[in-house]
Design a protein around this motif. Structure first.
Motif, PDB file in Angstrom:
ATOM      1  N   UNK A 186       0.827  -1.206   0.000  1.00 44.38           N
ATOM      2  CA  UNK A 186       0.000   0.000   0.000  1.00 44.38           C
ATOM      3  C   UNK A 186       0.867   1.263   0.000  1.00 44.38           C
ATOM      4  N   UNK A 187       1.875   1.289   0.847  1.00 41.02           N
ATOM      5  CA  UNK A 187       2.750   2.449   0.920  1.00 41.02           C
ATOM      6  C   UNK A 187       3.538   2.634  -0.373  1.00 41.02           C
ATOM      7  N   UNK A 188       3.894   1.523  -1.022  1.00 40.71           N
ATOM      8  CA  UNK A 188       4.641   1.635  -2.280  1.00 40.71           C
ATOM      9  C   UNK A 188       3.799   2.331  -3.343  1.00 40.71           C
ATOM     10  N   UNK A 189       2.504   2.028  -3.371  1.00 39.17           N
ATOM     11  CA  UNK A 189       1.638   2.688  -4.357  1.00 39.17           C
ATOM     12  C   UNK A 189       1.545   4.186  -4.060  1.00 39.17           C
ATOM     13  N   UNK A 190       1.424   4.526  -2.794  1.00 41.69           N
ATOM     14  CA  UNK A 190       1.375   5.944  -2.424  1.00 41.69           C
ATOM     15  C   UNK A 190       2.627   6.667  -2.918  1.00 41.69           C
ATOM     16  N   UNK A 191       3.797   6.061  -2.692  1.00 42.48           N
ATOM     17  CA  UNK A 191       5.045   6.696  -3.112  1.00 42.48           C
ATOM     18  C   UNK A 191       5.169   6.740  -4.627  1.00 42.48           C
ATOM     19  N   UNK A 192       4.747   5.678  -5.275  1.00 38.78           N
ATOM     20  CA  UNK A 192       4.848   5.621  -6.735  1.00 38.78           C
ATOM     21  C   UNK A 192       4.021   6.725  -7.377  1.00 38.78           C
ATOM     22  N   UNK A 193       2.909   7.076  -6.738  1.00 43.01           N
ATOM     23  CA  UNK A 193       2.007   8.075  -7.284  1.00 43.01           C
ATOM     24  C   UNK A 193       2.298   9.494  -6.768  1.00 43.01           C
ATOM     25  N   UNK A 194       3.317   9.646  -5.943  1.00 45.13           N
ATOM     26  CA  UNK A 194       3.638  10.942  -5.347  1.00 45.13           C
ATOM     27  C   UNK A 194       4.901  11.506  -5.976  1.00 45.13           C
ATOM     28  N   UNK A 195       4.799  12.519  -6.818  1.00 48.24           N
ATOM     29  CA  UNK A 195       5.992  13.068  -7.488  1.00 48.24           C
ATOM     30  C   UNK A 195       7.063  13.534  -6.512  1.00 48.24           C
ATOM     31  N   UNK A 196       6.647  13.996  -5.330  1.00 43.63           N
ATOM     32  CA  UNK A 196       7.614  14.482  -4.346  1.00 43.63           C
ATOM     33  C   UNK A 196       8.520  13.379  -3.807  1.00 43.63           C
ATOM     34  N   UNK A 197       8.160  12.121  -4.054  1.00 39.24           N
ATOM     35  CA  UNK A 197       8.989  11.014  -3.564  1.00 39.24           C
ATOM     36  C   UNK A 197      10.172  10.717  -4.479  1.00 39.24           C
ATOM     37  N   UNK A 198      10.184  11.327  -5.659  1.00 40.66           N
ATOM     38  CA  UNK A 198      11.272  11.058  -6.605  1.00 40.66           C
ATOM     39  C   UNK A 198      12.588  11.581  -6.042  1.00 40.66           C
ATOM     40  N   UNK A 199      13.587  10.708  -6.059  1.00 39.32           N
ATOM     41  CA  UNK A 199      14.903  11.070  -5.545  1.00 39.32           C
ATOM     42  C   UNK A 199      15.020  10.965  -4.037  1.00 39.32           C
ATOM     43  N   UNK A 200      14.021  10.354  -3.386  1.00 39.52           N
ATOM     44  CA  UNK A 200      14.002  10.291  -1.925  1.00 39.52           C
ATOM     45  C   UNK A 200      14.127   8.846  -1.433  1.00 39.52           C
ATOM     46  N   UNK A 201      14.559   8.722  -0.182  1.00 37.66           N
ATOM     47  CA  UNK A 201      14.686   7.428   0.494  1.00 37.66           C
ATOM     48  C   UNK A 201      13.793   7.448   1.727  1.00 37.66           C
ATOM     49  N   UNK A 202      12.975   6.419   1.886  1.00 36.19           N
ATOM     50  CA  UNK A 202      12.049   6.324   3.007  1.00 36.19           C
ATOM     51  C   UNK A 202      12.247   4.996   3.730  1.00 36.19           C
ATOM     52  N   UNK A 203      11.864   4.986   4.978  1.00 33.02           N
ATOM     53  CA  UNK A 203      11.791   3.741   5.731  1.00 33.02           C
ATOM     54  C   UNK A 203      10.363   3.577   6.232  1.00 33.02           C
ATOM     55  N   UNK A 204       9.946   2.366   6.509  1.00 35.40           N
ATOM     56  CA  UNK A 204       8.579   2.167   6.985  1.00 35.40           C
ATOM     57  C   UNK A 204       8.491   1.006   7.960  1.00 35.40           C
ATOM     58  N   UNK A 205       7.792   1.242   9.036  1.00 32.33           N
ATOM     59  CA  UNK A 205       7.450   0.227  10.022  1.00 32.33           C
ATOM     60  C   UNK A 205       6.042   0.554  10.507  1.00 32.33           C
ATOM     61  N   UNK A 206       5.453  -0.351  11.270  1.00 34.58           N
ATOM     62  CA  UNK A 206       4.163  -0.071  11.893  1.00 34.58           C
ATOM     63  C   UNK A 206       4.363  -0.023  13.398  1.00 34.58           C
ATOM     64  N   UNK A 207       4.294   1.170  13.996  1.00 40.48           N
ATOM     65  CA  UNK A 207       4.493   1.296  15.435  1.00 40.48           C
ATOM     66  C   UNK A 207       3.538   0.403  16.228  1.00 40.48           C
ATOM     67  N   UNK A 208       4.080  -0.263  17.220  1.00 43.47           N
ATOM     68  CA  UNK A 208       3.269  -1.122  18.074  1.00 43.47           C
ATOM     69  C   UNK A 208       3.062  -2.527  17.570  1.00 43.47           C
ATOM     70  N   UNK A 209       3.455  -2.813  16.343  1.00 44.12           N
ATOM     71  CA  UNK A 209       3.286  -4.160  15.797  1.00 44.12           C
ATOM     72  C   UNK A 209       4.470  -5.018  16.213  1.00 44.12           C
ATOM     73  N   UNK A 210       4.194  -6.280  16.546  1.00 37.85           N
ATOM     74  CA  UNK A 210       5.259  -7.213  16.898  1.00 37.85           C
ATOM     75  C   UNK A 210       5.147  -8.443  16.016  1.00 37.85           C
ATOM     76  N   UNK A 211       6.189  -9.243  16.012  1.00 36.35           N
ATOM     77  CA  UNK A 211       6.197 -10.455  15.196  1.00 36.35           C
ATOM     78  C   UNK A 211       5.144 -11.449  15.702  1.00 36.35           C
TER      79      UNK A 211
END
Length: 210
Positions: free
Chosen positions: A185-210
């Protein structure tokens, strides 16, 4: 119809990407060493290409066969494989995209790559540090290319659908996990967001555990 090519779509995160984009109305092309490993590809009637990304000729032939307007996502990885695809495969992919005039690539690597290496524990460096270093080289090759790139570094991956709870961040230390569906889901958001071009992001879900 929007089009997306998913490299490494036969298993794991790539398979989750395939289902996400298909169900969100994209024309999906799957590229993998063994597409048959993902039965959903045939079940959903998705076009696929058999390609070993460590072979430059195969990558060139595959990219040439794809529409030049397609956007690309790569989840390719080869933890403990005999021939690692992480760097050389992405070097071949970037070179082929440039050669045939494709412009957009979202590369999915992992936490610990690039400047986030400093935050990896010693245990993690020993366990999968070699793969992280390969992925870091892939990031560097992409960043020095002419492509419109975005790099996404997810935390630990677990099976599961999109949760709407994943958080994107930059330039900070983060640790944690996230579902494969949420990364898609987040990849689609970034793919469709021109401001993400040339940027590096990290992603986790706070509070989630294995």
């Amino acid at each position: 119809m929007k089009q997306v090519a998913i490299w490494g779509g036969a298993s794991g995160l790539g398979a989750a990407m395939v289902e996400h984009y298909h169900h969100h109305g994209y024309q999906v092309f799957v590229i993998a060493r063994n597409p048959d490993n993902n039965p959903a590809i045939a079940e959903l009637g998705i076009s696929s290409f058999k390609c070993d990304a460590t072979d430059l000729y195969q990558v060139m032939s595959t990219v040439e066969a794809l529409p030049s307007s397609v956007q690309h996502i790569s989840t390719m990885g080869s933890f403990q494989a005999q021939v690692a695809v992480d760097y050389i495969g992405h070097r071949h992919l970037v070179d082929a995209l440039e050669h045939f005039g494709h412009t957009r690539l979202l590369l999915v690597t992992s936490l610990g790559c690039g400047d986030s290496w400093q935050y990896l524990s010693e245990r993690a460096r020993k366990g999968f540090g070699a793969a992280v270093r390969e992925k870091s080289l892939a990031e560097a090759w992409l960043q020095s290319s002419a492509l419109d790139y975005t790099i996404l570094r997810p935390g630990g991956l677990k099976n599961g659908p999109a949760t709407q709870g994943g958080q994107l961040s930059q330039h900070s230390e983060v640790h944690g996990v996230i579902t494969r569906g949420e990364v898609a889901r987040l990849s689609e958001y970034l793919l469709m967001t021109p401001e993400s071009i040339g940027e590096v992001y990290q992603c986790v879900e706070p509070g989630m555990s294995y």
